[in-house]
Design an enzyme around this catalytic site. Structure first.
Site, PDB file in Angstrom:
ATOM      1  N   CYS A 186      21.089  20.240 -38.038  1.00  0.00           N
ATOM      2  CA  CYS A 186      21.715  20.403 -36.667  1.00  0.00           C
ATOM      3  C   CYS A 186      20.486  20.329 -35.290  1.00  0.00           C
ATOM      4  O   CYS A 186      20.935  21.396 -35.136  1.00  0.00           O
ATOM      5  CB  CYS A 186      23.158  20.873 -36.208  1.00  0.00           C
ATOM      6  SG  CYS A 186      24.377  20.680 -35.163  1.00  0.00           S
ATOM      7  N   TYR A 207      29.935  19.412 -32.364  1.00  0.00           N
ATOM      8  CA  TYR A 207      30.013  20.225 -32.078  1.00  0.00           C
ATOM      9  C   TYR A 207      29.184  19.469 -30.663  1.00  0.00           C
ATOM     10  O   TYR A 207      28.849  20.064 -29.747  1.00  0.00           O
ATOM     11  CB  TYR A 207      27.601  20.993 -32.824  1.00  0.00           C
ATOM     12  CG  TYR A 207      28.130  22.395 -33.592  1.00  0.00           C
ATOM     13  CD1 TYR A 207      29.887  22.188 -33.708  1.00  0.00           C
ATOM     14  CD2 TYR A 207      27.406  22.514 -34.118  1.00  0.00           C
ATOM     15  CE1 TYR A 207      30.305  23.964 -34.971  1.00  0.00           C
ATOM     16  CE2 TYR A 207      27.588  23.735 -35.203  1.00  0.00           C
ATOM     17  CZ  TYR A 207      28.795  24.237 -35.531  1.00  0.00           C
ATOM     18  OH  TYR A 207      28.728  24.960 -36.302  1.00  0.00           O
ATOM     19  N   CYS A 214      19.870  13.348 -34.625  1.00  0.00           N
ATOM     20  CA  CYS A 214      21.082  13.674 -34.638  1.00  0.00           C
ATOM     21  C   CYS A 214      20.940  13.591 -36.832  1.00  0.00           C
ATOM     22  O   CYS A 214      20.628  12.252 -36.183  1.00  0.00           O
ATOM     23  CB  CYS A 214      22.552  13.243 -33.820  1.00  0.00           C
ATOM     24  SG  CYS A 214      24.202  14.115 -35.069  1.00  0.00           S
TER      25      CYS A 214
HETATM   26  N1  DGL Z   1      24.476  16.273 -36.603  1.00  0.00           N
HETATM   27  C1  DGL Z   1      24.264  17.886 -35.424  1.00  0.00           C
HETATM   28  C2  DGL Z   1      22.781  17.659 -35.035  1.00  0.00           C
HETATM   29  O1  DGL Z   1      21.945  17.026 -35.701  1.00  0.00           O
HETATM   30  C3  DGL Z   1      25.236  17.160 -34.651  1.00  0.00           C
HETATM   31  C4  DGL Z   1      27.049  16.262 -34.742  1.00  0.00           C
HETATM   32  C5  DGL Z   1      27.966  17.166 -34.032  1.00  0.00           C
HETATM   33  O2  DGL Z   1      28.114  16.983 -32.988  1.00  0.00           O
HETATM   34  O3  DGL Z   1      28.709  17.966 -34.772  1.00  0.00           O
HETATM   35  O4  DGL Z   1      23.342  17.294 -33.710  1.00  0.00           O
END
Ligand code: DGL
Length: 259
Positions: A71, A40, A181
Site C-alpha cells: 500500500c 486509507y 496505488c
Molecule cells: N491500496 C492503497 C495504496 O496503494 C490505498 C487504497 C486506500 O485508499 O485505501 O495506496
C-alpha cells in the site's frame, strides 16, 4: 523458509501478493486486508498510524519474518516509524516515479495515487529527488479504490470516472501513467481504453518484490509448501470470502497481461 506478511487497506495489495507468490512459490504468506478501515487514502495521518500499527502487531504475532506494506498510502505515512520500532525487514511501496522517468523520461509522466499519497511529504521528497526536469504531474483517483472494493470493474462505470477526472489534461503530452496505488492495477483495461497508445502503464510491484527477495537473502533458499492464508480485518477468510479473494486474484492475473 520464510513466512511473509503482506497487507493493504483492502484488496489492492493482492496484486503485490500475486507477484510475490509467482516469484517465491515455496514461501508462506499471510495476507491482511484492513477492510474495516478502507479507504486509507481519505483518512488522517494519525488515524492511519494507528490502523497500520494494529495490522503490523497482528502480523508479528503470527511470527512473520518480513512484512510487505502493499500500500503506497500506508508506506507514505507509516514506514519510517515502523522501521524505528521493529528489527524485521519492512518493505514499503512508493509510486514508481523513478522507474517511469528512467524508462520514459523524454516526455511528461502522470502519477496517479490516493489523496494522502499525492499530498504527502514523501511524495514531495521523491519528486524533488528524481524529477530534475519537472516532468511529473500528480493526480488523485480515490474513486478507483471504492470501485475496486465493491468489485465494480465494468468499463461502463470506470471509464466515465477516468474521463471526467482527467478531462483537463492533454494526455498526448505524457509518455506514461504511474499506478501509484495498488488498487489501480485492477483497472488497466479501462485506463487502456482512454489513454493514447504511446502512454505506458507503470507500477511498482516487481520492484517491491525484488526488494523483498534482497532483504530475505539466503532465507528463501529453503522452500516449503508455499501456503497462503487471508485475513479480512483479523478474521480468517473462508468459504464465500475466500472465493471472493480468488476472483480478485483472477482479475489481477488478467490485468497483468496489459501494459
Ligand atoms: N491500496 C492503497 C495504496 O496503494 C490505498 C487504497 C486506500 O485508499 O485505501 O495506496
Amino acid at each position: 523458509m520464510s513466512r511473509i506478511g503482506v497487507f493493504d487497506s483492502g484488496f489492492g495489495g493482492l496484486s503485490v501478493l500475486y507477484e510475490a507468490m509467482q516469484r517465491l512459490p515455496g514461501q508462506d504468506f499471510i495476507y491482511y486486508a484492513d477492510r474495516v478501515h478502507v479507504p486509507y487514502g481519505e483518512k488522517s495521518q494519525e488515524q492511519l498510524l494507528e490502523y497500520v500499527q494494529q495490522v503490523v502487531d497482528f502480523l508479528i504475532n503470527q511470527n512473520v519474518d518480513a512484512i510487505v506494506i502493499a500500500c503506497n498510502t500506508a508506506t507514505s505515512v507509516a514506514v519510517a516509524s515502523l522501521r524505528e520500532q521493529y528489527t524485521l525487514p519492512i518493505i514499503g511501496m512508493e509510486p514508481a516515479v523513478k522507474k517511469a522517468l528512467d524508462l520514459y523520461g523524454d516526455k511528461k509522466v502522470l502519477v496517479t495515487a490516493t489523496p494522502i499519497t499525492v499530498r504527502g511529504d514523501k511524495m514531495k521528497l521523491l519528486v524533488d529527488r528524481v524529477d530534475k526536469h519537472h516532468l511529473v504531474d500528480l493526480v488523485a483517483l480515490p474513486g478507483l479504490v471504492h470501485f475496486a472494493e465493491r468489485e465494480q470493474f465494468d468499463k461502463e462505470t470506470v471509464v466515465p470516472y477516468l474521463q471526467e477526472t482527467l478531462q483537463d489534461r492533454d494526455l498526448t503530452a505524457y509518455s506514461s501513467l504511474v499506478l501509484g496505488c495498488t488498487h489501480f492495477n485492477y483497472f488497466k483495461d479501462s485506463f487502456r481504453d482512454i489513454l493514447p497508445e504511446q502512454m505506458a502503464l507503470v507500477d511498482g510491484n516487481a520492484g517491491t518484490i525484488s526488494q523483498l527477495i534482497r532483504k530475505l537473502g539466503t532465507q528463501i533458499e529453503s522452500t516449503g509448501e508455499g501456503r497462503t492464508v487471508y485475513y479480512d480485518s483479523g478474521k480468517l477468510c473462508e468459504g464465500e470470502k475466500r472465493e471472493k479473494i480468488d476472483r480478485y486474484l483472477e482479475r489481477v492475473k488478467r490485468m497483468r497481461e496489459i501494459s
